[in-house]
Every structure is written in C-alpha cells, then in structure tokens.
Design a protein around this motif. Structure first.
Motif, PDB file in Angstrom:
ATOM      1  N   TYR A  20       0.826  -1.199   0.000  1.00 42.83           N
ATOM      2  CA  TYR A  20       0.000   0.000   0.000  1.00 42.83           C
ATOM      3  C   TYR A  20       0.871   1.265   0.000  1.00 42.83           C
ATOM      4  N   VAL A  24       1.072   4.125  -2.907  1.00 45.39           N
ATOM      5  CA  VAL A  24       0.684   5.517  -2.677  1.00 45.39           C
ATOM      6  C   VAL A  24       1.851   6.465  -2.940  1.00 45.39           C
ATOM      7  N   TYR A 153      -5.852  10.715  -5.730  1.00 43.25           N
ATOM      8  CA  TYR A 153      -6.889   9.799  -5.245  1.00 43.25           C
ATOM      9  C   TYR A 153      -7.506   9.016  -6.397  1.00 43.25           C
ATOM     10  N   LEU A 156      -5.286   6.362  -7.712  1.00 43.87           N
ATOM     11  CA  LEU A 156      -5.114   5.273  -6.754  1.00 43.87           C
ATOM     12  C   LEU A 156      -6.339   4.368  -6.722  1.00 43.87           C
ATOM     13  N   PHE A 158      -9.669   5.526  -6.009  1.00 47.28           N
ATOM     14  CA  PHE A 158     -10.769   5.963  -5.149  1.00 47.28           C
ATOM     15  C   PHE A 158     -12.029   6.214  -5.981  1.00 47.28           C
ATOM     16  N   LEU A 316      -7.875   3.027   1.263  1.00 46.44           N
ATOM     17  CA  LEU A 316      -7.687   2.036   0.200  1.00 46.44           C
ATOM     18  C   LEU A 316      -8.166   0.674   0.668  1.00 46.44           C
ATOM     19  N   GLN A 319     -11.887   0.567   0.910  1.00 47.38           N
ATOM     20  CA  GLN A 319     -12.530   0.501  -0.400  1.00 47.38           C
ATOM     21  C   GLN A 319     -12.161  -0.771  -1.152  1.00 47.38           C
ATOM     22  N   VAL A 321      -9.319  -1.655  -2.415  1.00 40.46           N
ATOM     23  CA  VAL A 321      -8.394  -1.484  -3.533  1.00 40.46           C
ATOM     24  C   VAL A 321      -7.150  -2.354  -3.294  1.00 40.46           C
ATOM     25  N   PRO A 323      -3.395  -3.042  -3.991  1.00 38.01           N
ATOM     26  CA  PRO A 323      -2.194  -2.426  -4.562  1.00 38.01           C
ATOM     27  C   PRO A 323      -1.393  -3.478  -5.322  1.00 38.01           C
TER      28      PRO A 323
END
Length: 423
Positions: A20, A24, A153, A156, A158, A316, A319, A321, A323
């Motif tokens: 992560y 980011v 964002y 990434l 979002f 993240l 949600q 997500v 990575p």
RNA sequence: GUGGCCAUAGCUCAAUAGGCAGAGCACCUGGUUGUGGCCCAGGAGGUUACGGGUUCAAGUCCCGUUGGCCACCCCA
C-alpha cells in the motif's frame, strides 16, 4: 506483554503494509513529476518559534500543547515539525528562493508530529505528501494544487470523491465578515452550546464547522463568507469555479468549510470520499498569501495541500483497492555439500546482478527442508545443486508450480530464467 | 483535555456460577538413503497488559495505571 512497545499514538509499519505504502508514495512521486513540482526536504526539528509565529494568543496556547517541544542541550527550544508548510516557507526565505522563476512549485514527503489524542486515522506521527505553489495569484494555481490532490486519489482507485470548497476572503473583506458573523451569533448567544460560546470568543470562524446540532440549526440563516467577499476575492472564487466546471471536477461550495489561521485567504478546500464515516475528509488545502511574509520573507502568494498517507492507506483498504504486489524472489538456490553451496551462492549472485530477485537457502539442512523453505518463500523456481549437478556443471531447475524438472548448465541459468519470465 | 467500550499465545478467539489457562492459524522439528504444498506426530510460545484489593481460590469481581478502539476537543 513485550518489555518495550511503541509510544502511545505511534505505530510500526509492517511488511504487509508496504504494498500500500509503495503504491501511494510511488503515485505521489509520479504525479509530482508530471505536474512539475520539485522535491524539497526540510529538517524534522526546527526552532519552536517557527511553528508558533504570529498566531493569536488563544490559538498559540492550544497549538503549543500539541507541539512536541523540548530544550536542546544548549538551552534552545526546539520542536518536531507538526506541519510541512512552515519549514518549507523558512527554507524558501532562507535560500532566497523568491529569486527563482515563478511560480516555485515544491513538494515534500515525510513524517509530522502532533501530540494529539490518538483516534481513527490519527496518530502522533503521521506521514504527509505536501505540495506548495508559491508566487502565483492566478486561480489556476489553486486549481493545479486541487487537481494534483484529486488525481492522486483518482489514480489510486478511489471512487466517489469530490471537492468541498469555500472562500474565506482576505484581510480586506474578512474582518467585516467576521464582525457580521459574531453579531449574528451574539443575538442567539443563549442558544449556543458551551463549546461554541468558547469558539465564538477564541476563533469565530470555527463556529461554522461545529458538530453541535443546536448551532447547526442557527447556521442556516448565518451570514456566509461568500456573500461578503470583496471584489477581487469574489472574482478569484468565481474564476476558480469556472475552471473546476471546465475540467469536470466535482465540487460543492460548502460555506461551513474554514481554516483557523490568519494567513489563510480566499480558497479553502477539502477532498471528500463518501462512506468513510466521520473522517470523510481525505485532505485539506488552501491559499495562504500572507505566510511567506509571516516568516520574514517578501509578500508572496501561495497555495498548498497536505495529504495524509496513513489515511489514504486506511481508505484504500476500506474501499478494497488491491495495490500491486511487490517483487518477490523468483529463484531459490538449494544445495548439498560445501562445493555445491559455493555454486549456489555464485548462482544467486549472478541472478541478482542480472535483475532477477533470488535467494540462497541458508544452513545445511536437508533438501526436503530447503524445498519447504522455497515453497514458503513463494519462489517460482528452485535451483537444486547437489553432487550430481556439480559433477555435470548444471543445476536441476524445479518449477514449484508444476513440479516439472529440467537440468540447465550453471552458466546458462540466468538466461534460462529470464527467458521464462518473459524478459 | 472530556466521555464511552475494550485488553487471554505472533494472529483470530475459547475457558460453566469465581475452581488445573485452551483451540485454530502461523512458527520450528520429524515422518530414513536427493524433492515442497496435503496429511500425521511432536515441539516451542503465557507473570491472562501492569499494580493493588476482595476471597480458601481471580483470566473471571472491585480500584488504580498503561495501552487500544470510538466520539468530543483540536486539526498548522
């Protein structure tokens, strides 16, 4: 319980977190580059005065309590930085950066320290990605800072993010507005909860972002800063909104959005993500035309944003997500006997030099045990070197997924692996 | 700074009404001569966060401390 543990409000970032973090931070660097921001790094420790300069007394006392301050060995009062902007402004003035071609666009990534009570997504040490655009008054500068944050964002992954924006005026129009605002609340003084009575006294703008239901009811008819802007501020705000519309950036004017410091002017904004609970603000920023001056430099307009990395990582995960995975060793060299071990070490070295992540089995354990290690390490290939292989100058390459085994000459293994990795 | 909830193995959690601290996962070793995953056997890992109190007896009840979570406060 362990003998030692992290201090209250501090935390370790364990290897599992780093996919992560690298995701980011990698994206942050990438965007900063694409937007033409240059990196700057300032010390974690600065003179305490830098962080408390020119603040209203009430505010200074509150902030002082959250500042990690201590006396240096020579008696000077020094503090861990609670924010990036002050240090960057100090550097800007100290190094005469106002002589650089305008605008000066800077970004920084690093830890900040505030002695706060830990809470959801809030630690005493947190990491921020910070961007500042100095020397430009054009609302397009505000826009650029906002785009940088928004696209970070967005890229990434979002979903459902949007801006909340407001204009809080400038030294010309704000004092009158605050007067009007205070007058309004004073006519309803008895209806105000205790906290807001105090806010009204210490920092009137803060009454606007209260969480008290009683006060919020009063806010409906309260004077709004956008209705009290001077001509220049109104035009600046209108132009900015025109830009946001032209670029299809979703935003809402939120007249409750404020900043508590005098050097903030005009634009304030936050990026919000839906369905993140009470802490739905992902980041905040604004224009601070008075700040460079407040640390002893020439009057310089500026606009900036601070983006909390821990909060992004939390969001993240919330949600869902995923990575990108970090590189893992592809090959583990297994060995039996001293000579084979040397060959394994050399093979690993050759693979690494060629850019192939590789490890050697440690110790003199059984082949079976070494294969278990290879399995746990998740490598694709085990390169087995024992007496037979050594005699032939080869390694047995075992595909850990299919179990298929082939022999390859030791000096061709790098190419053998690269071919199969699609390199 | 204020308030609420919480704390048992590395992790997730059990432990009757106060009565011998456990499981799963993870970790280590082994299941014979050169082959992983699954399976089987074994091992290691705990002052039940810490300190005090009540009791014949406390993981369990009470008080304090520390830490965590959540909200307020604050948010440069």
């Amino acid at each position: 319980m362990p003998k030692f543990q992290t201090l209250k409000g501090f935390k370790d970032v364990l290897p599992e977190e780093f996919p992560y973090w690298r995701f980011v931070l990698g994206k942050a660097y990438d965007l900063a580059d694409r937007y033409g921001f240059q990196q700057i790094d300032t010390p974690v420790l600065e003179e305490t005065r830098l962080f408390l300069r020119g603040l209203q007394e009430g505010t200074a006392i509150i902030l002082d309590k959250e500042l990690y301050s201590f006396e240096d060995l020579d008696g000077a009062s020094i503090s861990l930085r609670p924010e990036f902007t002050a240090g960057i402004m100090r550097a800007y003035v100290q190094h005469g950066m106002h002589t650089r071609p305008k605008p000066v666009k800077l970004f920084a990534i690093g830890p900040l320290f505030r002695h706060e009570k830990p809470q959801a997504g809030r630690f005493r040490q947190h990491t921020q990605f910070n961007a500042e655009l100095l020397g430009e008054e054009d609302p397009a500068a505000d826009l650029e800072i906002m785009q940088l944050a928004y696209n970070l964002y967005r890229e990434l992954g979002f979903q459902n993010i949007s801006f909340q924006i407001n204009s809080i005026g400038c030294p010309v129009c704000r004092p009158t507005y605050i007067e009007t605002l205070v007058e309004y609340f004073e006519t309803h003084y008895d209806e105000l909860p205790q906290v807001d009575k105090r806010r009204l006294r210490v920092n009137p703008l803060r009454v606007l972002d209260t969480k008290e239901a009683a006060t919020r009811a009063l806010l409906i008819d309260a004077p709004k800063s956008v209705d009290h802007l001077c001509h220049d501020c109104a035009e600046h705000f209108d132009t900015l909104q025109g830009y946001l519309q032209a670029l299809d950036l979703p935003y809402r004017v939120n007249f409750r959005l404020v900043r508590g410091f005098d050097y903030y002017v005009r634009t304030v904004f936050e990026v919000w993500a839906e369905e993140l609970g009470a802490q739905n603000a992902l980041c905040g920023g604004g224009r601070y035309d008075g700040l460079v001056e407040s640390v002893g430099g020439p009057r310089t307009p500026g606009v900036g944003v601070g983006i909390g990395v821990e909060r992004i990582v939390l969001s993240l995960k919330a949600q869902g997500v995923q990575p990108p995975a970090l590189p893992r060793p592809v090959v583990m060299a297994l060995h039996r006997g001293f000579e084979a071990r040397l060959a394994a070490l050399k093979l690993t070295d050759a693979l690494r030099s060629a850019g192939v992540p590789a490890v050697t089995a440690f110790g003199e354990r059984s082949l079976k045990s070494q294969l278990k290690s290879a399995n746990k390490a998740g490598v694709r290939y085990a390169a087995i070197i024992a007496e037979d292989e050594l005699a032939q100058g080869v390694a047995t390459m075992r595909d850990m997924e299919t179990g298929e085994q082939t022999k390859a000459p030791l000096d061709e293994i790098v190419a053998w692996v690269q071919k199969r990795r699609g390199g």
